[in-house]
Design a protein around this motif. Structure first.
Motif, short mmCIF file in Angstrom:
data_model
loop_
_atom_site.label_atom_id
_atom_site.label_comp_id
_atom_site.label_asym_id
_atom_site.label_seq_id
_atom_site.Cartn_x
_atom_site.Cartn_y
_atom_site.Cartn_z
N SER A 70 -1.31 9.59 -12.12
CA SER A 70 -1.14 9.25 -10.95
C SER A 70 -1.32 8.04 -10.24
O SER A 70 -1.20 8.10 -9.47
N GLU A 71 -2.46 8.01 -11.11
CA GLU A 71 -3.46 6.83 -10.70
C GLU A 71 -2.48 5.78 -11.33
O GLU A 71 -2.63 4.73 -9.89
N VAL A 72 -1.85 5.19 -11.98
CA VAL A 72 -1.39 4.21 -11.68
C VAL A 72 0.39 4.25 -11.04
O VAL A 72 0.35 3.08 -10.49
N ALA A 73 0.75 5.29 -11.14
CA ALA A 73 1.86 4.96 -10.21
C ALA A 73 1.87 5.11 -8.78
O ALA A 73 2.46 4.11 -7.77
N LEU A 74 0.45 5.66 -7.87
CA LEU A 74 0.02 4.92 -6.82
C LEU A 74 0.07 3.72 -6.80
O LEU A 74 0.38 3.07 -6.45
N LEU A 75 -0.92 2.96 -8.10
CA LEU A 75 -0.79 1.27 -7.65
C LEU A 75 0.12 1.02 -8.15
O LEU A 75 0.74 -0.49 -7.14
N ARG A 76 0.95 0.67 -8.61
CA ARG A 76 2.07 0.15 -8.84
C ARG A 76 3.36 0.57 -7.41
O ARG A 76 3.67 -0.16 -6.82
N LYS A 77 3.52 1.58 -6.81
CA LYS A 77 3.55 1.84 -5.37
C LYS A 77 3.02 0.43 -4.26
O LYS A 77 3.76 -0.39 -3.78
N VAL A 78 1.88 1.12 -4.26
CA VAL A 78 1.34 -0.46 -3.18
C VAL A 78 1.51 -1.46 -3.76
O VAL A 78 1.81 -2.58 -2.99
N TYR A 79 1.11 -1.68 -4.83
CA TYR A 79 0.87 -3.46 -4.99
C TYR A 79 2.12 -4.25 -5.83
O TYR A 79 2.25 -4.78 -6.20
N ASP A 80 3.27 -2.80 -5.84
CA ASP A 80 3.90 -3.21 -6.98
C ASP A 80 4.56 -4.36 -7.53
O ASP A 80 3.75 -4.15 -8.95
N GLU A 81 4.50 -5.25 -8.34
CA GLU A 81 4.56 -7.14 -9.35
C GLU A 81 3.04 -7.02 -9.61
O GLU A 81 3.44 -7.97 -10.36
N ASN A 82 2.57 -7.64 -8.39
CA ASN A 82 0.66 -7.55 -8.57
C ASN A 82 0.32 -7.12 -9.06
O ASN A 82 -1.34 -6.85 -9.28
N PHE A 83 0.73 -5.52 -9.43
CA PHE A 83 -0.02 -4.41 -10.80
C PHE A 83 0.62 -4.29 -11.66
O PHE A 83 1.29 -4.60 -12.64
N ILE A 84 -0.42 -4.83 -12.86
CA ILE A 84 -0.66 -4.87 -13.73
C ILE A 84 -1.80 -4.19 -14.34
O ILE A 84 -2.58 -3.93 -14.41
N LEU A 85 -0.45 -3.26 -15.35
CA LEU A 85 -1.14 -1.69 -16.26
C LEU A 85 -1.80 -2.70 -17.85
O LEU A 85 -0.48 -2.89 -18.69
#
Length: 181
Positions: free
Chosen positions: A156-171
């Motif tokens: 859920s942490e990853v999902a929220l960061l992806r939703k907020v930052y879109d392509e600027n989020f890298i895991l």
């Protein structure tokens, strides 16, 4: 301890879309980059963060580290009213890891599974405002900053960061065998 693998020099390593990593970084619409790290205890996440930090600095980014363990400690009383940040910070070794894990799970249970990601997003926003004193939040044009989030533990942490930052989020996930850990 895991042996870190150095990143290829700028412009030579490829992302999944076939672009050179330097091209990908240059092509981002925002100048901010959010990099989340995840991995089991002893897998070498800290070593990987050091390598990524150095690489991003070489690419011209300011780097800001956000440690979720620090946020868990800071908000410990929300998980357990008898707990204090000072008490958590005094612990060492396995006792510290166990307490942080328990408190993190309690925070997620009480405040939502993505609560720690919400706190990380808050840290990014606060840093952005501090870098641009006197500007309203809507007028801020971010500089080249990379936020390294150490350690995501729940999808859920990853999902929220992806939703907020879109392509600027890298895991970045770090794994190694049990024997190495």
């Amino acid at each position: 301890m895991a042996t870190p693998v150095p990143l290829a020099s700028k412009g030579t390593s490829k992302d999944p879309r076939g672009k050179a990593l330097g091209e990908t970084l240059a092509g981002l619409q925002s100048r901010e980059l959010i990099v989340g790290f995840s991995g089991p205890l002893g897998s070498g996440v800290g070593d990987v963060i050091e390598v990524v930090d150095a690489y991003l600095r070489e690419c011209g980014y300011d780097v800001v580290r956000i440690k979720l363990s620090g946020l868990i400690s800071e908000y410990a009383t929300l998980a357990d009213p008898a707990e204090t940040p000072a008490a958590v910070n005094q612990l060492k070794g396995a006792d510290r890891y166990d307490r942080l894990q328990t408190l993190g799970n309690k925070l997620r249970s009480a405040k939502g599974l993505d609560f720690l990601a919400q706190l990380a997003i808050r840290q990014v926003s606060m840093d952005r405002v501090n870098r641009h004193p006197g500007e309203s939040f809507d007028e801020i044009v971010p500089k080249r900053v990379a936020y390294l989030i150490d350690q995501l533990k729940h999808p859920s942490e990853v999902a929220l960061l992806r939703k907020v930052y879109d392509e600027n989020f890298i895991l970045i996930g770090v794994l190694c065998g049990f024997q190495q850990r």
